[in-house]
Write an enzyme that holds these catalytic residues in place. Sequence first.
Site, mmCIF file in Angstrom:
data_model
loop_
_atom_site.group_PDB
_atom_site.id
_atom_site.type_symbol
_atom_site.label_atom_id
_atom_site.label_comp_id
_atom_site.label_asym_id
_atom_site.label_seq_id
_atom_site.Cartn_x
_atom_site.Cartn_y
_atom_site.Cartn_z
ATOM 1 N N ASN A 1 0.715 -0.993 0.025
ATOM 2 C CA ASN A 1 0.153 -0.159 0.013
ATOM 3 C C ASN A 1 0.823 1.205 0.052
ATOM 4 O O ASN A 1 0.560 2.121 -0.537
ATOM 5 C CB ASN A 1 -0.932 0.177 1.297
ATOM 6 C CG ASN A 1 -2.060 -0.736 1.143
ATOM 7 O OD1 ASN A 1 -2.981 -0.381 0.305
ATOM 8 N ND2 ASN A 1 -2.454 -1.928 1.426
ATOM 9 N N ARG B 1 0.402 -1.992 14.888
ATOM 10 C CA ARG B 1 0.616 -1.713 16.380
ATOM 11 C C ARG B 1 -0.709 -0.949 16.903
ATOM 12 O O ARG B 1 -1.203 -0.052 16.081
ATOM 13 C CB ARG B 1 1.600 -0.584 16.797
ATOM 14 C CG ARG B 1 3.008 -1.403 16.814
ATOM 15 C CD ARG B 1 3.177 -2.703 17.500
ATOM 16 N NE ARG B 1 3.474 -2.233 19.084
ATOM 17 C CZ ARG B 1 3.465 -3.318 19.732
ATOM 18 N NH1 ARG B 1 3.437 -4.599 19.593
ATOM 19 N NH2 ARG B 1 3.550 -2.835 21.029
ATOM 20 N N ASN C 1 -6.185 5.361 7.982
ATOM 21 C CA ASN C 1 -5.807 3.875 8.190
ATOM 22 C C ASN C 1 -6.446 3.229 6.977
ATOM 23 O O ASN C 1 -7.534 3.384 6.570
ATOM 24 C CB ASN C 1 -5.987 3.113 9.401
ATOM 25 C CG ASN C 1 -5.775 1.603 9.678
ATOM 26 O OD1 ASN C 1 -4.701 1.303 9.265
ATOM 27 N ND2 ASN C 1 -6.782 0.807 9.896
ATOM 28 N N HIS D 1 -7.983 -0.738 6.137
ATOM 29 C CA HIS D 1 -8.271 -2.009 6.556
ATOM 30 C C HIS D 1 -8.834 -2.830 5.458
ATOM 31 O O HIS D 1 -9.872 -2.494 4.739
ATOM 32 C CB HIS D 1 -9.267 -1.753 7.834
ATOM 33 C CG HIS D 1 -9.423 -3.350 8.522
ATOM 34 N ND1 HIS D 1 -8.493 -3.966 9.249
ATOM 35 C CD2 HIS D 1 -10.519 -3.999 8.481
ATOM 36 C CE1 HIS D 1 -9.019 -5.285 9.553
ATOM 37 N NE2 HIS D 1 -10.253 -5.213 9.017
ATOM 38 N N ASP E 1 -9.422 -0.196 14.180
ATOM 39 C CA ASP E 1 -10.094 -0.267 12.810
ATOM 40 C C ASP E 1 -11.482 0.297 12.878
ATOM 41 O O ASP E 1 -12.548 -0.012 12.418
ATOM 42 C CB ASP E 1 -10.325 -1.787 12.463
ATOM 43 C CG ASP E 1 -9.013 -2.609 12.350
ATOM 44 O OD1 ASP E 1 -8.185 -1.541 11.882
ATOM 45 O OD2 ASP E 1 -8.977 -3.680 12.379
ATOM 46 N N ALA F 1 -7.857 -3.929 -4.780
ATOM 47 C CA ALA F 1 -8.676 -2.834 -4.645
ATOM 48 C C ALA F 1 -7.832 -1.732 -3.646
ATOM 49 O O ALA F 1 -8.134 -0.560 -3.771
ATOM 50 C CB ALA F 1 -9.782 -3.543 -3.919
HETATM 51 C C1 GAR Z 1 -3.094 -4.710 4.139
HETATM 52 O O1 GAR Z 1 -4.092 -5.599 3.465
HETATM 53 C C2 GAR Z 1 -3.611 -3.822 5.255
HETATM 54 O O2 GAR Z 1 -5.196 -3.709 4.649
HETATM 55 C C3 GAR Z 1 -3.639 -4.647 6.135
HETATM 56 O O3 GAR Z 1 -2.237 -5.097 6.335
HETATM 57 C C4 GAR Z 1 -1.909 -5.383 4.894
HETATM 58 C C5 GAR Z 1 -0.603 -4.570 4.553
HETATM 59 O O4 GAR Z 1 -0.045 -5.015 3.368
HETATM 60 N N1 GAR Z 1 -4.005 -3.812 7.405
HETATM 61 C C6 GAR Z 1 -4.705 -4.267 8.625
HETATM 62 O O5 GAR Z 1 -5.260 -5.273 8.518
HETATM 63 C C7 GAR Z 1 -4.888 -3.274 9.494
HETATM 64 N N2 GAR Z 1 -5.699 -3.594 10.423
HETATM 65 P P1 GAR Z 1 1.041 -3.925 2.812
HETATM 66 O O6 GAR Z 1 1.973 -4.002 3.925
HETATM 67 O O7 GAR Z 1 1.448 -4.857 1.660
HETATM 68 O O8 GAR Z 1 0.492 -2.643 2.515
#
Ligand code: GAR
Length: 233
Positions: A17, A94, A110, A112, A148, A176
């Site tokens: 992301n 965290r 954030n 999620h 979240d 997405a």
């Molecule tokens: C992503 O799917 C993000 O939405 C999730 O961790 C992944 C990180 O991937 N975040 C959560 O679950 C937060 N509650 P990335 O490091 O490749 O962006």
Amino acid sequence: MSAKRRVGVLISGRGSNLQALIDAAKAPDYPADLVLVISNVPGVQGLDRAEAAGIPTSTVNHRDFPSREAFEAALDEALGAAGVDLLCNAGFMRLLTEGFVSRWLDRHLNIHPSLLPAFKGLDTHARVLRSGARITGCTVHFVRAAMDDGPIVGQAAVPVLEGDTEEALAARVLAAEHRLYPHALRLVASGQVAVDGERVAGIPVRPDESNGADAPEGRGESALFSPPLRGNF
Ligand code: GAR
């Protein structure tokens, strides 16, 4: 054009992301500059991605601090030194204290991998599959002290397909996410949307003015829904 927002990104891992935000911010008209990436985990891929893009990085390892407050004071110091005025969690795993959240209130996003408020927390995709839900997706929201939780900037819906594995569903949602987060950050950084109480309010725009964020046909995703677009589909 008004000054670009100075964005800091908090990560804990892969940073895909983060990469989507890095790529979006290369556009001259993007309203945000990424000025600092902080990881709480040493040596993660996201730090390499930031370095490759020439963005300053810092590792603030929570294990090096005696308390959450001390860890967060170090985050604040690094963010302040870089002049960050808008903060994005991108796979930052965290929990943050109420003190930190209130210092960044309404300046902190954030992402999620579910359609909040459904499926908060970890193991999202496994729980979606077990639930029998037919639609899931991802959400960008302003951060609140509860996990979240917080005013929703935008969401993208993704189908759950027959025979999906956790990995297949995660990959479909991640694609997405990579389109939603740059779109949502653009809306916030440009001031097109803002927090109004515990909801996000925006200036109405027509769907064909939605920054090109709508999903192309045939990719198995819905359009992106953001406050200006809600109700127009
Ligand atoms: C992503 O799917 C993000 O939405 C999730 O961790 C992944 C990180 O991937 N975040 C959560 O679950 C937060 N509650 P990335 O490091 O490749 O962006």
